[in-house]
Write an enzyme that holds these catalytic residues in place. Structure first.
Site, PDB file in Angstrom:
ATOM      1  N   LEU A   1       0.835  -1.200   0.000  1.00  0.00           N
ATOM      2  CA  LEU A   1       0.000   0.000   0.000  1.00  0.00           C
ATOM      3  C   LEU A   1       0.871   1.251   0.000  1.00  0.00           C
ATOM      4  O   LEU A   1       0.519   2.271  -0.604  1.00  0.00           O
ATOM      5  CB  LEU A   1      -0.929   0.000   1.216  1.00  0.00           C
ATOM      6  CG  LEU A   1      -1.878   1.198   1.295  1.00  0.00           C
ATOM      7  CD1 LEU A   1      -2.846   1.196   0.125  1.00  0.00           C
ATOM      8  CD2 LEU A   1      -2.634   1.199   2.614  1.00  0.00           C
ATOM      9  N   TYR A   2       2.017   1.186   0.678  1.00  0.00           N
ATOM     10  CA  TYR A   2       2.940   2.318   0.655  1.00  0.00           C
ATOM     11  C   TYR A   2       3.311   2.684  -0.781  1.00  0.00           C
ATOM     12  O   TYR A   2       3.218   3.846  -1.190  1.00  0.00           O
ATOM     13  CB  TYR A   2       4.197   1.968   1.458  1.00  0.00           C
ATOM     14  CG  TYR A   2       5.316   2.976   1.312  1.00  0.00           C
ATOM     15  CD1 TYR A   2       5.156   4.293   1.738  1.00  0.00           C
ATOM     16  CD2 TYR A   2       6.534   2.612   0.740  1.00  0.00           C
ATOM     17  CE1 TYR A   2       6.182   5.218   1.606  1.00  0.00           C
ATOM     18  CE2 TYR A   2       7.566   3.533   0.602  1.00  0.00           C
ATOM     19  CZ  TYR A   2       7.390   4.829   1.035  1.00  0.00           C
ATOM     20  OH  TYR A   2       8.394   5.748   0.892  1.00  0.00           O
ATOM     21  N   GLY A   3       3.708   1.690  -1.569  1.00  0.00           N
ATOM     22  CA  GLY A   3       4.043   1.945  -2.966  1.00  0.00           C
ATOM     23  C   GLY A   3       2.855   2.482  -3.744  1.00  0.00           C
ATOM     24  O   GLY A   3       3.004   3.372  -4.592  1.00  0.00           O
TER      25      GLY A   3
ATOM     26  N   THR B   1       0.373   4.293  -2.561  1.00  0.00           N
ATOM     27  CA  THR B   1       0.100   5.704  -2.220  1.00  0.00           C
ATOM     28  C   THR B   1       1.084   6.633  -2.913  1.00  0.00           C
ATOM     29  O   THR B   1       0.730   7.741  -3.330  1.00  0.00           O
ATOM     30  CB  THR B   1       0.157   5.948  -0.699  1.00  0.00           C
ATOM     31  OG1 THR B   1       1.465   5.663  -0.194  1.00  0.00           O
ATOM     32  CG2 THR B   1      -0.882   5.118   0.033  1.00  0.00           C
ATOM     33  N   LYS B   2       2.323   6.189  -3.075  1.00  0.00           N
ATOM     34  CA  LYS B   2       3.310   7.034  -3.737  1.00  0.00           C
ATOM     35  C   LYS B   2       3.047   7.129  -5.244  1.00  0.00           C
ATOM     36  O   LYS B   2       3.248   8.183  -5.856  1.00  0.00           O
ATOM     37  CB  LYS B   2       4.717   6.518  -3.449  1.00  0.00           C
ATOM     38  CG  LYS B   2       5.164   6.766  -2.017  1.00  0.00           C
ATOM     39  CD  LYS B   2       5.204   8.254  -1.712  1.00  0.00           C
ATOM     40  CE  LYS B   2       5.840   8.575  -0.397  1.00  0.00           C
ATOM     41  NZ  LYS B   2       5.987  10.027  -0.183  1.00  0.00           N
TER      42      LYS B   2
END
Length: 340
Positions: A151-153, A155-156
């Site tokens: 999810l981090y990737g 969002t970026k």
């Protein structure tokens, strides 16, 4: 130049702000000083910055729309370097809402502030994590990045898309920088170099994922700072050769650019660990683990575009970088502080 740097109590934000202050810029610092990791480390970084007369600090969360609007209205920065975010691949599995709040809602508030107050250029942090399932090396900004594995990737990648829409609709010049595994003095306690150093010194085992069969494009903090500072000075222009029939993912007919910023020299994880052992004069106890969810085996940055457009040339190898980190670590924690 008057520059808003978000996340100035964070690892990269601290180093970027310090460099810009040394160059005589006026820096508006912003951080919410959250407890994702040791707040004392964040406070110590920020106290160093506060010694400069050119630094003003605001304790604000980027997801707070009202406070962000007031900050832009009061300070009216010429340029913005947006580095504040909820970081960490693994934490995004445990606490996904923190990433939506900080990385999506917070980024919208930054874009709105830039839009309404005539900001000349927004440079913002993206990540190598956007490459997800890609396995063609080196990772190129020309590649499709529609398959993130965290999810981090995700969002970026969303930040990059949001920035493009503001560049297209409002003419806001935006540059996204995909950082590759940043390390060095004052680094984050959740990153491998910090974790490995702490555990080895304490005689505790270190978790080694995919049983050590991994490689990373480890990028020393000074190389990252050099790239960020070069980029923020020059706002992107529309690419007049851009075509919708064969779209270039890294540019646009709007004032928008995406760049990788890395070392372009992947290092095997086990070689990285051996270099830490050499500098500590101690051997690590290895806890060999399977690949962790949200992770990927290898990263390798193609930085040719950044080299061509800005003369970027990474200078630091892991031998120098790890030594510098361990020297800092031993000095910082020799003062009775407890690493955590």
């Amino acid at each position: 130049m008057k520059i808003l740097v978000t996340g100035t109590a964070g690892f990269i934000g601290f180093h970027v702000a310090r460099r810009l202050l040394d160059e005589g810029n006026e820096i508006i610092g912003l951080d919410n000083l959250n407890d994702y990791y040791d707040v004392n480390l964040k406070l110590a970084r920020n106290e160093i910055l506060k010694k400069s007369p050119g630094y003003r600090f605001h304790k604000v969360s980027v997801e707070d729309a009202d406070e962000m609007a007031r900050l832009f209205e009061t300070e009216k920065p010429q340029r913005v370097i947006h580095l504040a975010a909820q970081a960490g691949v693994r934490y995004s599995i445990k606490n996904p809402r923190a990433y939506i709040d900080s990385n999506i809602v917070g980024f919208l508030n930054v874009l709105e502030g830039c839009r309404h107050h005539g900001v000349e250029h927004l440079a913002f942090a993206s990540t190598s994590s956007v490459y997800g399932l890609n396995s063609k090396y080196p990772f190129s900004t020309q590649a499709n990045v529609d398959h993130p594995v965290s999810l981090y990737g995700a969002t970026k990648k969303s930040n990059e898309l949001m920035a493009h829409s503001y560049a297209h609709i409002f003419g806001l010049p935006c540059t996204g920088l995909r950082f590759f595994t940043v390390y060095g003095p004052w680094g984050r306690p959740d990153m491998a170099l910090f974790l490995f150093t702490r555990n080895i010194l304490a005689g505790q085992p270190i978790d080694v994922y995919n049983r050590g069969d991994m490689a990373r494009d480890f990028t020393y903090i000074d190389d990252i700072v050099e790239g960020v500072v070069r980029v923020v000075r020059k706002a992107p222009e529309p690419n007049t050769a851009w075509s919708g029939e064969s779209p270039d993912p890294a540019s646009s007919q709007a004032p928008y650019r995406i760049y990788n910023i890395g070392s372009n020299a992947p290092v095997k994880l086990m070689d990285f660990i051996r270099e830490i052992e050499k500098n500590l004069g101690m051997q690590a106890q290895l806890n060999l683990m399977p690949m962790q969810a949200g992770d990927f085996q290898k990263s390798h940055a193609d930085v040719s575009a950044l080299m061509a457009d800005f003369g970027y040339a990474p200078k630091f190898n892991v031998q120098v970088g790890i030594k510098n980190f361990i020297d800092w670590y031993k000095e910082y924690y020799s003062e009775g502080k407890t690493p955590r």
